[in-house]
Scaffold this motif. Sequence first.
Motif, PDB file in Angstrom:
ATOM      1  N   ARG A 136      42.191  -1.634 -13.696  1.00  0.00           N
ATOM      2  CA  ARG A 136      43.631  -1.685 -13.488  1.00  0.00           C
ATOM      3  C   ARG A 136      44.302  -0.376 -13.912  1.00  0.00           C
ATOM      4  O   ARG A 136      45.273   0.058 -13.291  1.00  0.00           O
ATOM      5  CB  ARG A 136      44.237  -2.846 -14.268  1.00  0.00           C
ATOM      6  N   GLY A 137      43.782   0.287 -14.949  1.00  0.00           N
ATOM      7  CA  GLY A 137      44.397   1.531 -15.393  1.00  0.00           C
ATOM      8  C   GLY A 137      44.340   2.600 -14.319  1.00  0.00           C
ATOM      9  O   GLY A 137      45.359   3.193 -13.954  1.00  0.00           O
ATOM     10  N   TYR A 138      43.133   2.878 -13.785  1.00  0.00           N
ATOM     11  CA  TYR A 138      42.975   3.884 -12.737  1.00  0.00           C
ATOM     12  C   TYR A 138      43.782   3.504 -11.499  1.00  0.00           C
ATOM     13  O   TYR A 138      44.439   4.343 -10.876  1.00  0.00           O
ATOM     14  CB  TYR A 138      41.497   4.013 -12.357  1.00  0.00           C
ATOM     15  N   THR A 139      43.718   2.215 -11.143  1.00  0.00           N
ATOM     16  CA  THR A 139      44.400   1.748  -9.935  1.00  0.00           C
ATOM     17  C   THR A 139      45.909   1.866 -10.081  1.00  0.00           C
ATOM     18  O   THR A 139      46.600   2.355  -9.178  1.00  0.00           O
ATOM     19  CB  THR A 139      44.006   0.289  -9.641  1.00  0.00           C
ATOM     20  N   ASP A 140      46.429   1.426 -11.204  1.00  0.00           N
ATOM     21  CA  ASP A 140      47.878   1.415 -11.401  1.00  0.00           C
ATOM     22  C   ASP A 140      48.460   2.831 -11.420  1.00  0.00           C
ATOM     23  O   ASP A 140      49.515   3.083 -10.829  1.00  0.00           O
ATOM     24  CB  ASP A 140      48.224   0.687 -12.698  1.00  0.00           C
ATOM     25  N   VAL A 141      47.777   3.762 -12.089  1.00  0.00           N
ATOM     26  CA  VAL A 141      48.262   5.137 -12.129  1.00  0.00           C
ATOM     27  C   VAL A 141      48.349   5.714 -10.721  1.00  0.00           C
ATOM     28  O   VAL A 141      49.346   6.325 -10.328  1.00  0.00           O
ATOM     29  CB  VAL A 141      47.350   6.017 -13.011  1.00  0.00           C
TER      30      VAL A 141
END
Length: 420
Positions: free
Chosen positions: A323-328
């Motif tokens: 979710r971190g990579y995707t959200d950024v």
Amino acid sequence: MTYPKLTQITQRLNDTRIADIDATIAAEMKRVGLAGRIKPGSRVAVTAGSRGITDMIAVLRATVNEVKKVGATPIVVPSMGSHGGATAEGQTGMLEGLGVTEQSLGAPIVSSMDVVDLGTTAEGIPVAFSRDAMECDAIIVVNRIKPHTEFNGRIESGLTKMMVIGLGKHQGAINAHSWAVRFGYERTLIASGQHILARAPITLGIGIVENGFNQAAVIEAVTPENFIEEEVRLLERAKHNCPHLPFDRLDILIVDESGKEISGTGMDTKVIGRVMNIYEPPLDHPHITRIVLRDLTEKSHGNGLGVGLADFVTQRFADKLDRGYTDVNCVTAVTPEKGRLPIIGKTDRMAVDYAFASAGPVTPDDVRLCWIRNTATLDRMFVSQALLDEVARHPALDVVSDPIDMEFAANGDLLSPSPH
């Protein structure tokens, strides 16, 4: 549940390919006078992006070698905006996953997210630019030129985008995507690109146009004097080579994998007919009622931007999502819609069953179903019997198997009748 029988078909695509990339790069560098543009002893930045471009390592290595031949020192600068979690380490890791390393190219990877402020365009668009590249004596921008997944324009995905968003790092990507909401992508990229060309030591562009099998069909050096105009011309060539689904209407599309090396949106929006962009018009073809997405590639490092384009995903996909990579990436690209998580099927069978249950009044005999590996691999696919009449009428399609059952393993995995 009863499933349709499937038949494997092939699609004839443009297969023109450059046989000798080293010789082609050398000839292009000679044509544009590289030796007169770069002084011996100078430091030269060569860009490397996050896409899985088939011949990228060969192109980058040949470019590095030509820089060395004129007595200059090349470095490789990751140029991918906010990808890799918008960190220097993450971007180096993405390049390593693509095989882009100091060992494979013969030049060090210099990675940081530091940028310099190049001021604003006449429209008021702020322009940020890689400090590592700006501190070099010359910059060679290398990228594939192709249709963009978010918009249509004179330029789309290519050299100008690599300058503005790739070399803009995280801040440049934020600037460009944000101002595209007001001006649209084409105007934002061209204005920002012209601003950079006037202020940064851009020496050359190396544009790659691929064939239908994602191999380099054209490689041309582009000079800063005609940078935008030459990219416009190369994009037109690229559009003629791009593979597409050979059907305008499907009830169900099954996609084995999405990934950042396949498309910036995981699945190419222009292949599946879904752009999901609040400030660009929707695509009108192809029309696909339900899309099932089975997996996320390892080279994506958990970045699932584009997952929102699907209707159903598997638990396998959801487990790989970072979710971190995707959200950024989604927030930077001003496209949070593409990060929405669809309904999750615990198995392939469950996800496919959901698609059948929500695709309208379809039966195994009349369902228009197509199964592909990914949106960049469209030379082979499986289709249901309802599509065979259309296949027979299509001049570029051939049937290569007898009808076979659509089957699932005991654990619910969809069984491929033969390798894609």
